[in-house]
Scaffold this motif. Structure first.
Motif, PDB file in Angstrom:
ATOM      1  N   GLY A  13       0.184  -1.193  -0.281  1.00 59.76           N
ATOM      2  CA  GLY A  13       0.420  -0.307  -0.161  1.00 59.76           C
ATOM      3  C   GLY A  13       0.641   1.235   0.196  1.00 59.76           C
ATOM      4  O   GLY A  13       0.412   2.691  -0.610  1.00 59.76           O
ATOM      5  N   GLY A  14       2.124   0.914   0.673  1.00 59.39           N
ATOM      6  CA  GLY A  14       2.791   2.319   0.565  1.00 59.39           C
ATOM      7  C   GLY A  14       4.052   2.792  -0.370  1.00 59.39           C
ATOM      8  O   GLY A  14       5.227   3.302  -0.539  1.00 59.39           O
ATOM      9  N   PHE A  15       3.748   1.383  -1.681  1.00 60.86           N
ATOM     10  CA  PHE A  15       4.831   1.420  -2.419  1.00 60.86           C
ATOM     11  C   PHE A  15       4.191   2.111  -3.768  1.00 60.86           C
ATOM     12  O   PHE A  15       3.527   1.600  -3.728  1.00 60.86           O
ATOM     13  CB  PHE A  15       5.646   0.086  -2.588  1.00 60.86           C
ATOM     14  N   CYS A  16       5.135   1.746  -4.465  1.00 55.77           N
ATOM     15  CA  CYS A  16       4.639   2.719  -5.849  1.00 55.77           C
ATOM     16  C   CYS A  16       4.716   1.431  -6.742  1.00 55.77           C
ATOM     17  O   CYS A  16       4.669   0.913  -8.729  1.00 55.77           O
ATOM     18  CB  CYS A  16       5.186   3.448  -7.027  1.00 55.77           C
ATOM     19  N   GLY A  17       5.058   0.261  -6.080  1.00 60.89           N
ATOM     20  CA  GLY A  17       5.163  -1.287  -6.681  1.00 60.89           C
ATOM     21  C   GLY A  17       6.339  -2.111  -6.820  1.00 60.89           C
ATOM     22  O   GLY A  17       7.134  -1.335  -6.071  1.00 60.89           O
ATOM     23  N   TRP A  18       6.933  -2.864  -6.976  1.00 61.02           N
ATOM     24  CA  TRP A  18       8.370  -3.091  -6.375  1.00 61.02           C
ATOM     25  C   TRP A  18       9.381  -2.633  -7.083  1.00 61.02           C
ATOM     26  O   TRP A  18      10.145  -1.631  -6.793  1.00 61.02           O
ATOM     27  CB  TRP A  18       8.603  -5.434  -7.280  1.00 61.02           C
ATOM     28  N   GLN A  19       9.515  -2.309  -8.547  1.00 61.73           N
ATOM     29  CA  GLN A  19      10.132  -1.861  -9.649  1.00 61.73           C
ATOM     30  C   GLN A  19      10.754  -0.286  -8.908  1.00 61.73           C
ATOM     31  O   GLN A  19       9.974  -0.161  -8.518  1.00 61.73           O
ATOM     32  CB  GLN A  19       9.957  -1.976 -11.165  1.00 61.73           C
ATOM     33  N   GLN A  21      11.519   3.318  -8.912  1.00 59.63           N
ATOM     34  CA  GLN A  21      11.011   4.139  -9.496  1.00 59.63           C
ATOM     35  C   GLN A  21      12.623   5.650  -9.476  1.00 59.63           C
ATOM     36  O   GLN A  21      13.126   5.821  -8.608  1.00 59.63           O
ATOM     37  CB  GLN A  21      10.060   4.498  -9.144  1.00 59.63           C
ATOM     38  N   PRO A  22      12.455   6.751 -10.149  1.00 53.66           N
ATOM     39  CA  PRO A  22      13.512   7.647 -10.142  1.00 53.66           C
ATOM     40  C   PRO A  22      12.700   8.419  -9.093  1.00 53.66           C
ATOM     41  O   PRO A  22      13.400   8.604  -8.187  1.00 53.66           O
ATOM     42  CB  PRO A  22      12.720   8.772 -11.194  1.00 53.66           C
ATOM     43  N   GLU A  23      11.668   8.623  -8.715  1.00 58.09           N
ATOM     44  CA  GLU A  23      11.178   8.931  -7.507  1.00 58.09           C
ATOM     45  C   GLU A  23      11.308   8.305  -6.338  1.00 58.09           C
ATOM     46  O   GLU A  23      11.476   8.320  -5.308  1.00 58.09           O
ATOM     47  CB  GLU A  23       9.541   9.458  -7.103  1.00 58.09           C
ATOM     48  N   CYS A  25       9.946   5.185  -5.007  1.00 60.17           N
ATOM     49  CA  CYS A  25       9.220   4.414  -4.189  1.00 60.17           C
ATOM     50  C   CYS A  25       9.022   3.196  -4.260  1.00 60.17           C
ATOM     51  O   CYS A  25       7.548   2.417  -3.835  1.00 60.17           O
ATOM     52  CB  CYS A  25       7.662   5.335  -4.821  1.00 60.17           C
ATOM     53  N   GLY A  26       9.578   2.226  -5.085  1.00 61.10           N
ATOM     54  CA  GLY A  26       9.200   1.042  -5.037  1.00 61.10           C
ATOM     55  C   GLY A  26      10.035   0.056  -4.071  1.00 61.10           C
ATOM     56  O   GLY A  26      11.287   0.756  -3.198  1.00 61.10           O
ATOM     57  N   VAL A  27      10.006  -1.186  -3.976  1.00 60.33           N
ATOM     58  CA  VAL A  27      10.050  -1.826  -2.250  1.00 60.33           C
ATOM     59  C   VAL A  27      11.775  -2.048  -3.426  1.00 60.33           C
ATOM     60  O   VAL A  27      12.542  -1.963  -2.071  1.00 60.33           O
ATOM     61  CB  VAL A  27       9.523  -3.028  -2.324  1.00 60.33           C
ATOM     62  N   GLN A  28      11.824  -2.334  -4.262  1.00 55.53           N
ATOM     63  CA  GLN A  28      12.948  -1.941  -4.813  1.00 55.53           C
ATOM     64  C   GLN A  28      14.309  -0.979  -4.210  1.00 55.53           C
ATOM     65  O   GLN A  28      15.020  -1.826  -3.706  1.00 55.53           O
ATOM     66  CB  GLN A  28      13.149  -2.256  -6.355  1.00 55.53           C
ATOM     67  N   ASP A  29      13.608  -0.085  -4.694  1.00 55.25           N
ATOM     68  CA  ASP A  29      14.705   1.069  -4.197  1.00 55.25           C
ATOM     69  C   ASP A  29      14.930   0.898  -2.699  1.00 55.25           C
ATOM     70  O   ASP A  29      15.935   0.564  -2.227  1.00 55.25           O
ATOM     71  CB  ASP A  29      13.605   2.892  -4.302  1.00 55.25           C
ATOM     72  N   ALA A  30      13.551   0.422  -1.682  1.00 54.08           N
ATOM     73  CA  ALA A  30      14.471   0.570   0.064  1.00 54.08           C
ATOM     74  C   ALA A  30      15.024  -0.760  -0.092  1.00 54.08           C
ATOM     75  O   ALA A  30      15.541  -0.520   0.961  1.00 54.08           O
ATOM     76  CB  ALA A  30      12.929   0.177   0.409  1.00 54.08           C
ATOM     77  N   LEU A  31      14.637  -1.989  -0.950  1.00 49.09           N
ATOM     78  CA  LEU A  31      15.842  -2.958  -0.266  1.00 49.09           C
ATOM     79  C   LEU A  31      17.248  -2.617  -1.062  1.00 49.09           C
ATOM     80  O   LEU A  31      18.284  -2.612  -0.137  1.00 49.09           O
ATOM     81  CB  LEU A  31      15.408  -4.263  -1.197  1.00 49.09           C
TER      82      LEU A  31
END
Length: 250
Positions: A13-19, A21-23, A25-31
């Motif tokens: 709910g708090g992410f723009c998806g897995w992949q 993104q420039p901003e 906001c993805g789960v991938q960015d967090a990991l």
């Protein structure tokens, strides 16, 4: 370098998806941010399934090469120490793997569960974690319809227009639908298993089967839609709230 396999869970709910993104906001960015903080280098991870915005995971799998020497417990603890500040995502298991392991390409099958809350009242405790469908649903008829989709088919009707898969032909191994008693009350659970899925295939099929369950579609309508191989013949697409990547099998 050591190849690591990470099992993840997250609330989408708090992410723009897995992949990524420039901003960021993805789960991938967090990991990847967490890995950078503990391992010291920028790393691209491989993932078993690229979930959409709002879709959750109970058993997502990612893999990466670590530069430092870690033991599994220390790696898990170090990653989670940073992830807790980066969103609703955590690593539940860390395992060393052979160098040729890849979270995406080594996967044999993926499993999803879609949760429907079939009630008139609005959701409160599990808001964002299930799809509330207020009208009565014939679950037995939905299950019969799901069996018509099991097997090897051209799933063009249930394929998102932006899907990048080379072929719309997939083999659906399992698609079971049943009512289940849970702490949130009685729910309808849809279980699916396949080697891989098309973009938004699960949500498209579940949404269409809800049309069957509420009596707007017949089983013949469902077969006709599948046979049409035409995206415009798809029923409604269910929201991301109720979808979970539950397991990846290797």
């Amino acid at each position: 370098m050591t190849k690591w396999k990470l099992t993840l869970e997250y609330n989408g709910g708090g992410f723009c998806g897995w992949q990524s993104q420039p901003e960021k906001c993805g789960v991938q960015d967090a990991l990847e941010t967490a890995i950078f903080k503990i391992d010291g280098v920028e790393t691209r991870v491989s993932v078993a399934g690229r979930t959409d915005a709002g879709v959750h995971a109970l058993g997502q799998v990612a893999s990466f090469n670590a530069q430092k020497d870690w033991v599994d417990f220390r790696l898990l603890e170090a990653l989670n120490a940073h992830l807790r500040n980066l969103g609703a995502v955590s690593v539940t298991k860390a395992e060393t793997m052979p160098d040729d392991f890849d979270a995406r390409f080594s996967a044999k099958s993926r499993e999803y569960i879609y949760i429907i809350q079939n009630r008139r009242a609005f959701l409160t405790v599990n808001k964002g974690l299930a799809w509330r469908v207020p009208m009565p649903l014939d679950v037995e008829k939905m299950h019969k319809g799901a069996q018509l989709l099991v097997g090897n088919h051209d799933f063009s009707t249930f394929r998102d227009a932006e899907c990048q898969a080379k072929s719309p032909i997939k083999t659906l191994d399992i698609f079971d639908i049943k009512r289940v008693k849970t702490p949130y009350g009685e729910q309808i659970h849809c279980y699916l298993k396949a080697q891989s899925f098309l973009h938004r295939q699960v949500r498209s099929m579940v949404g269409t089967l809800v049309e069957v369950g509420r009596g707007a579609w017949t089983l013949d309508d469902l077969v006709a839609a599948l046979d049409a191989k035409d995206r415009t013949k798809c029923g409604q697409v269910s929201p991301p709230d109720g979808l979970y990547l539950s397991a990846v099998n290797y």
